[in-house]
Design an enzyme around this catalytic site. Sequence first.
Site, PDB file in Angstrom:
ATOM      1  CD  GLU A  37      20.323   4.386   7.304  1.00  0.00           C
ATOM      2  OE1 GLU A  37      21.485   3.934   7.299  1.00  0.00           O
ATOM      3  OE2 GLU A  37      19.691   4.639   6.264  1.00  0.00           O
ATOM      4  NE  ARG A  41      13.516   3.841   2.639  1.00  0.00           N
ATOM      5  CZ  ARG A  41      14.257   2.846   2.217  1.00  0.00           C
ATOM      6  NH1 ARG A  41      13.689   1.710   1.862  1.00  0.00           N
ATOM      7  NH2 ARG A  41      15.556   2.960   2.158  1.00  0.00           N
ATOM      8  CE  LYS A 125      22.035   4.789   1.276  1.00  0.00           C
ATOM      9  NZ  LYS A 125      21.109   4.208   2.257  1.00  0.00           N
TER      10      LYS A 125
HETATM   11  C1  3PG Z   1      18.811   1.766   2.160  1.00  0.00           C
HETATM   12  O1  3PG Z   1      17.931   2.545   2.424  1.00  0.00           O
HETATM   13  O2  3PG Z   1      19.982   1.947   2.457  1.00  0.00           O
HETATM   14  C2  3PG Z   1      18.479   0.572   1.369  1.00  0.00           C
HETATM   15  O3  3PG Z   1      17.170   0.603   0.939  1.00  0.00           O
HETATM   16  C3  3PG Z   1      18.724  -0.709   2.066  1.00  0.00           C
HETATM   17  O4  3PG Z   1      18.771  -1.604   1.046  1.00  0.00           O
HETATM   18  P1  3PG Z   1      18.359  -3.123   1.227  1.00  0.00           P
HETATM   19  O5  3PG Z   1      16.904  -3.124   1.604  1.00  0.00           O
HETATM   20  O6  3PG Z   1      18.616  -3.735  -0.121  1.00  0.00           O
HETATM   21  O7  3PG Z   1      19.217  -3.698   2.304  1.00  0.00           O
END
Ligand code: 3PG
Length: 207
Positions: A37, A41, A125
């Site tokens: 994924e 960003r 999610k």
């Molecule tokens: C996401 O976009 O799903 C989260 O930012 C991932 O979170 P993490 O960086 O705490 O794993």
Amino acid sequence: MNLLDVVPVIPVVVVHNAADAVPIAKALVDGGLPVIELTLRTPAALEAIKRIANEVPEIFVGAGTVVDTHQPQQAVANGAQFLVSPGSTPALRGAMRDSGLPHLPGVSTVSEVLKLLEYGYSEMKFFPAEPAGGAPFLRAIHSPVPAARFCPTGGITPANMGDYLASPNVGCVGGSWLTPADVVARQDWATITHLARTARELANVTD
Ligand code: 3PG
């Protein structure tokens, strides 16, 4: 298709340099996690999706951090095969549905879960997982809302992923720990393969 049942751990990846995308994808495949994924960003994200879609056909590539209604179509145009959003609004859901791709809208409260069930979603999610209640929250809502299944992300680590995967309403977890920024910066693809393989093995233990 059921997005939650493809792999037990979805690598969530922030790419600053599109040239890193293909080696990261190959490293994840080598580690037994053929899903990636790419978070929308960074300016490099769409190009990264395009390169992976063209050059690593064995991986299932998607776009994450979908937060505006233009992004689903941009993701499709660049070869994305699934979409993930940290939240859910009527307009965003519409845009994700119009893309024709499998997608996961995000929730963090029971009312949001109920709303998505009303719209016909059973997979979502759960974000941000740790601040929003973590595995205890998901276990607690399984009995009153058994139809909803989740991919928690946000604060998942090798240390707590087993607790999440043990909850009956968790299909998979997601996280960025498989592709740490410093490891990507030094192009240490072997470490990414190792992190993926370790996550895969940890997930198997909870099967
Ligand atoms: C996401 O976009 O799903 C989260 O930012 C991932 O979170 P993490 O960086 O705490 O794993």
